[in-house]
Design a protein around this motif. Structure first.
Motif, PDB file in Angstrom:
ATOM      1  N   ILE A   1     -36.255  34.451   6.542  1.00  0.00           N
ATOM      2  CA  ILE A   1     -34.862  34.820   6.309  1.00  0.00           C
ATOM      3  C   ILE A   1     -34.390  35.573   7.547  1.00  0.00           C
ATOM      4  O   ILE A   1     -35.007  36.555   7.968  1.00  0.00           O
ATOM      5  N   MET A   2     -33.304  35.077   8.135  1.00  0.00           N
ATOM      6  CA  MET A   2     -32.681  35.692   9.289  1.00  0.00           C
ATOM      7  C   MET A   2     -31.356  36.295   8.830  1.00  0.00           C
ATOM      8  O   MET A   2     -30.568  35.627   8.165  1.00  0.00           O
ATOM      9  N   ASP A   3     -31.118  37.544   9.175  1.00  0.00           N
ATOM     10  CA  ASP A   3     -29.875  38.220   8.799  1.00  0.00           C
ATOM     11  C   ASP A   3     -29.324  38.938  10.018  1.00  0.00           C
ATOM     12  O   ASP A   3     -29.917  39.904  10.493  1.00  0.00           O
ATOM     13  N   VAL A   4     -28.203  38.439  10.549  1.00  0.00           N
ATOM     14  CA  VAL A   4     -27.564  39.077  11.703  1.00  0.00           C
ATOM     15  C   VAL A   4     -26.198  39.660  11.326  1.00  0.00           C
ATOM     16  O   VAL A   4     -25.329  39.828  12.172  1.00  0.00           O
ATOM     17  N   GLY A   5     -26.039  39.969  10.051  1.00  0.00           N
ATOM     18  CA  GLY A   5     -24.791  40.580   9.581  1.00  0.00           C
ATOM     19  C   GLY A   5     -23.726  39.551   9.253  1.00  0.00           C
ATOM     20  O   GLY A   5     -23.389  39.363   8.096  1.00  0.00           O
ATOM     21  N   VAL A   6     -23.198  38.860  10.267  1.00  0.00           N
ATOM     22  CA  VAL A   6     -22.148  37.862  10.034  1.00  0.00           C
ATOM     23  C   VAL A   6     -22.715  36.526   9.562  1.00  0.00           C
ATOM     24  O   VAL A   6     -21.966  35.633   9.180  1.00  0.00           O
ATOM     25  N   LEU A   7     -24.040  36.391   9.583  1.00  0.00           N
ATOM     26  CA  LEU A   7     -24.691  35.140   9.215  1.00  0.00           C
ATOM     27  C   LEU A   7     -26.084  35.426   8.670  1.00  0.00           C
ATOM     28  O   LEU A   7     -26.837  36.204   9.265  1.00  0.00           O
ATOM     29  N   LYS A   8     -26.391  34.804   7.529  1.00  0.00           N
ATOM     30  CA  LYS A   8     -27.719  34.933   6.932  1.00  0.00           C
ATOM     31  C   LYS A   8     -28.221  33.524   6.633  1.00  0.00           C
ATOM     32  O   LYS A   8     -27.519  32.757   5.967  1.00  0.00           O
ATOM     33  N   THR A  43     -23.182  36.670  20.469  1.00  0.00           N
ATOM     34  CA  THR A  43     -24.486  37.305  20.646  1.00  0.00           C
ATOM     35  C   THR A  43     -24.696  38.187  19.436  1.00  0.00           C
ATOM     36  O   THR A  43     -23.833  39.001  19.091  1.00  0.00           O
ATOM     37  N   MET A  44     -25.835  38.007  18.773  1.00  0.00           N
ATOM     38  CA  MET A  44     -26.088  38.722  17.522  1.00  0.00           C
ATOM     39  C   MET A  44     -27.505  39.278  17.528  1.00  0.00           C
ATOM     40  O   MET A  44     -28.405  38.719  18.153  1.00  0.00           O
ATOM     41  N   LYS A  45     -27.688  40.365  16.819  1.00  0.00           N
ATOM     42  CA  LYS A  45     -29.007  40.968  16.653  1.00  0.00           C
ATOM     43  C   LYS A  45     -29.152  41.308  15.177  1.00  0.00           C
ATOM     44  O   LYS A  45     -28.207  41.763  14.537  1.00  0.00           O
ATOM     45  N   GLY A  46     -30.352  41.079  14.655  1.00  0.00           N
ATOM     46  CA  GLY A  46     -30.579  41.374  13.244  1.00  0.00           C
ATOM     47  C   GLY A  46     -32.048  41.370  12.912  1.00  0.00           C
ATOM     48  O   GLY A  46     -32.887  41.710  13.752  1.00  0.00           O
ATOM     49  N   THR A  47     -32.334  40.965  11.685  1.00  0.00           N
ATOM     50  CA  THR A  47     -33.705  41.003  11.193  1.00  0.00           C
ATOM     51  C   THR A  47     -34.193  39.596  10.866  1.00  0.00           C
ATOM     52  O   THR A  47     -33.412  38.710  10.550  1.00  0.00           O
ATOM     53  N   ILE A  48     -35.517  39.439  10.927  1.00  0.00           N
ATOM     54  CA  ILE A  48     -36.156  38.196  10.502  1.00  0.00           C
ATOM     55  C   ILE A  48     -37.446  38.561   9.787  1.00  0.00           C
ATOM     56  O   ILE A  48     -38.209  39.408  10.262  1.00  0.00           O
ATOM     57  N   HIS A  49     -37.598  37.984   8.596  1.00  0.00           N
ATOM     58  CA  HIS A  49     -38.770  38.284   7.761  1.00  0.00           C
ATOM     59  C   HIS A  49     -39.261  37.023   7.086  1.00  0.00           C
ATOM     60  O   HIS A  49     -38.461  36.158   6.742  1.00  0.00           O
ATOM     61  N   PRO A  50     -40.575  36.940   6.839  1.00  0.00           N
ATOM     62  CA  PRO A  50     -41.080  35.795   6.087  1.00  0.00           C
ATOM     63  C   PRO A  50     -40.457  35.763   4.699  1.00  0.00           C
ATOM     64  O   PRO A  50     -40.205  36.819   4.103  1.00  0.00           O
ATOM     65  N   LEU A  51     -40.200  34.568   4.207  1.00  0.00           N
ATOM     66  CA  LEU A  51     -39.669  34.416   2.849  1.00  0.00           C
ATOM     67  C   LEU A  51     -40.811  34.605   1.879  1.00  0.00           C
ATOM     68  O   LEU A  51     -41.851  33.962   1.981  1.00  0.00           O
TER      69      LEU A  51
END
Length: 106
Positions: A11-18, A96-104
């Motif tokens: 799961i990638m979450d950069v605020g404006v896009l998940k 350009t975006m920065k966020g989180t990425i975690h295993p599902l």
């Protein structure tokens, strides 16, 4: 080149896009938009050809071109759960975006 991403979902979450990212093979990924904000429609799913380069253990640069013509490049730091995403949309706008990425979790 087999890498640790293959066969896994994130799961990638950069605020404006998940999105959910499923790395099918070394050369293909399926993404599904969970929340698109103003960038794309929720539920959009697409299989894309990818180029994956391992920068160091658990850090990858992943790039692809979408059917719409959008181009995307990620630097995915799986050790620290951080993602940097750059996208150029067909209209020429650049994000350009920065966020989180975690295993599902299964």
């Amino acid at each position: 080149m087999k890498n640790k991403l293959i066969g896994n979902r994130f799961i990638m979450d950069v605020g404006v896009l998940k999105t959910e990212l499923y790395f099918e093979t070394d050369e293909s990924m399926v993404f599904t938009v969970i929340e698109g904000g103003s960038l794309t429609k929720k539920g959009h799913t697409e299989k894309v050809e990818t180029t994956i380069a391992e920068i160091r253990p658990d850090v990858y640069m992943v790039a692809w071109k979408e059917n719409s013509g959008a181009t995307v490049t990620h630097v995915e730091d799986h050790e620290n759960g951080i993602i940097y995403s750059n996208a150029t949309l067909p209209d020429g706008s650049f994000y350009t975006m920065k966020g989180t990425i975690h295993p599902l979790s299964n």
